[in-house]
Design an enzyme around this catalytic site. Structure first.
Site, PDB file in Angstrom:
ATOM      1  N   ASP A   7     -14.613   3.367   7.365  1.00 15.91           N
ATOM      2  CA  ASP A   7     -13.530   4.151   6.756  1.00 15.91           C
ATOM      3  C   ASP A   7     -13.993   4.830   5.484  1.00 15.91           C
ATOM      4  O   ASP A   7     -13.642   5.982   5.219  1.00 15.91           O
ATOM      5  CB  ASP A   7     -12.315   3.271   6.452  1.00 15.91           C
ATOM      6  N   HIS A  42       0.852  -1.191   0.000  1.00 14.77           N
ATOM      7  CA  HIS A  42       0.000   0.000   0.000  1.00 14.77           C
ATOM      8  C   HIS A  42       0.884   1.235   0.000  1.00 14.77           C
ATOM      9  O   HIS A  42       1.847   1.326   0.755  1.00 14.77           O
ATOM     10  CB  HIS A  42      -0.913   0.022   1.231  1.00 14.77           C
ATOM     11  N   ARG A  98     -13.420  13.398   5.578  1.00  9.42           N
ATOM     12  CA  ARG A  98     -12.101  14.011   5.808  1.00  9.42           C
ATOM     13  C   ARG A  98     -11.651  14.771   4.568  1.00  9.42           C
ATOM     14  O   ARG A  98     -11.045  15.836   4.661  1.00  9.42           O
ATOM     15  CB  ARG A  98     -11.077  12.922   6.161  1.00  9.42           C
ATOM     16  N   SER A 157      -7.071   4.424   8.851  1.00  6.60           N
ATOM     17  CA  SER A 157      -7.783   4.270   7.581  1.00  6.60           C
ATOM     18  C   SER A 157      -7.118   3.196   6.727  1.00  6.60           C
ATOM     19  O   SER A 157      -7.766   2.248   6.253  1.00  6.60           O
ATOM     20  CB  SER A 157      -7.774   5.622   6.853  1.00  6.60           C
ATOM     21  N   LYS A 173      -8.387  -1.177   6.369  1.00  3.49           N
ATOM     22  CA  LYS A 173      -8.702  -1.833   5.090  1.00  3.49           C
ATOM     23  C   LYS A 173      -7.784  -3.028   4.852  1.00  3.49           C
ATOM     24  O   LYS A 173      -8.218  -4.077   4.397  1.00  3.49           O
ATOM     25  CB  LYS A 173      -8.551  -0.828   3.938  1.00  3.49           C
TER      26      LYS A 173
END
Ligand code: URA
Length: 432
Positions: A170, A91, A177, A192, A196
């Site tokens: 999220d 990620h 946000r 966040s 996930k």
């Protein structure tokens, strides 16, 4: 007697700098997901967290509550030739020209590892992996869980949209946000991303935490804190997690835009491509392979075509035609270098905003993006440029968009006499 909570007192506690209790956190995430806590109340709480922070216990509990808001996947049953398949994922915290997922996923999968890349769409100046891949004719993002498991077993690599069932809290919170200027808070980013990834069920994870002008984290100290927080969250949930801190002061590669970035990724898979994209792809691939228990030099499969074969299989499995020509924008315009010399700076933010304004990104969720739009730059930092020669080429289907993009690029390229030699893109490595 069970505790009674209300949104106003949870917001007030964080506003006044107190740590939220486990009960308060579980309650507020649960009731926000169900709609009982209103968006305006959650926005106020997000701002209070932005300003006053959360300690490690609060972040861990907040992450667990977001995971509990939805389903949790489990890849432990994946098999190939009767043997269990290792899973690993990557990620990135988001950058300009960051197309690394495209060559990285099939490269790692070519070593017999399952890579479930649940990806997102772009919003603002950073692009989204799904938008990039949709530039390929026929390619589709929306796989069922069964299709995804099947592809992981047969092909190894999958890049697809995260189902709405994964960490729905999220999804709702991120949208708030984004429009309340509360994205860049370490507790909120860490929870966040990790909610996930933990809900997704990967056994191991490599995080690419970006540092610099084009990233959410502008300094190495902030990025290290974010990386340490996420690595600890992963470790505590049984996900083997490593983070690399990587430079995002200048954009990656030579292009930002959907089809343009697919083309550049194909160059990398064919054994060429810009050196910075290759460097980062290999650094992340090495980490992912090590976590999956594979001892190999990933450069070999870029050189011998195995990563490209894996890409073609992955694209075809999702309905795409890997041999179809990529879409090209209807209009192009070049921006010449204003002076001769050496390119000493190229501002990732300016380039990202220009690509976005040309139609590569969207202003509101759900808007279509242009597959051919974006920016290519003809020199990287340290390269010599000549006055009047093309520095940027802008691509769009909508001619009126050129002026806004050119304005975003004003001052983005700095030309001097000498540039400091470029060091490694990987600035640091964080482990549990
Ligand atoms: N990416 C995410 O998924 N969440 C954040 O908060 C920031 C980047």
């Amino acid at each position: 007697m069970s505790e009674v909570f209300d949104a106003v007192s949870v917001i007030a506690a964080k506003r006044d700098g107190k740590a939220l209790t486990d009960g308060q956190i579980d309650w507020v995430i649960d009731r926000f997901t169900s709609g009982e806590v209103a968006d305006y109340q959650m926005s106020a709480l997000a701002m209070a967290i932005f300003l006053n922070g959360m300690d490690r216990r609060e972040i861990a509990r907040w992450t667990a509550a977001m995971i509990a808001s939805g389903e949790r996947m489990d890849f432990s049953g994946l098999r190939r030739d009767g043997k269990p398949l290792a899973t690993t994922d990557k990620h990135s915290t988001g950058g300009v020209g960051d197309k690394i997922t495209l060559p990285l996923t099939p490269l790692v999968a070519s070593y017999g590892v399952a890579v479930p890349q649940l990806s997102g769409r772009g919003l603002g100046h950073t692009g989204g992996t799904l938008d990039k891949l949709e530039a390929i004719a026929g390619w589709r993002t929306d796989l069922t869980n069964e299709q995804m498991f099947d592809q992981l077993e047969k092909v190894g690599g999958v890049i697809c949209a995260a189902g709405s069932g994964l960490a729905p809290a999220d999804k709702k919170l991120y949208a708030l946000r984004d429009v309340t200027s509360t994205v860049e808070a370490i507790p909120l980013i860490a929870s966040s991303i990790m909610s996930k990834k933990i809900a997704e069920g990967t056994a191991s994870l490599v995080l690419d935490v970006k540092v610099g002008k084009g990233a959410f984290m502008k300094t190495a100290a902030q990025a290290r804190e974010l990386a340490e927080t996420m690595v600890a969250l992963g470790h505590d949930s049984g996900v083997d997690t490593v983070a690399l801190l990587t430079d995002m002061s200048t954009p990656l590669g030579r292009s930002a835009g959907n089809g343009l970035e697919v083309a550049e990724s194909l160059d990398v898979l064919a054994g060429g491509g810009p050196s910075d994209v290759v460097e980062l792809t290999l650094a992340l691939a090495k980490e992912m392979l090590a976590l999956a228990g594979v001892d190999a030099d990933p450069a070999e499969h870029l050189a011998n075509g195995k990563a490209m074969d894996s890409w073609k299989a992955m694209i075809a499995a999702q309905g795409g035609d890997p041999d179809a020509p990529l879409p090209v924008a209807q209009h192009t315009r070049t921006v010449p270098a204003p002076a001769s010399g050496v390119l000493t700076e190229l501002d990732a933010m300016g380039v990202g905003i220009a690509a976005w304004r040309l139609g590569a990104g969207r202003e509101r969720q759900g808007e279509p993006v242009q597959a051919g739009a974006g920016v290519t730059w003809h020199a990287g930092v340290g390269d010599t440029v000549t006055a009047g020669e093309p520095l940027f080429t802008l691509h769009t289907d909508t001619e009126e968009k050129f002026d806004g993009a050119i304005a975003a690029l004003d001052g983005a390229a700095v030309i001097g006499e000498t540039a400091a030699p470029r060091g490694s893109l990987v600035l640091d490595r964080v482990t549990a």
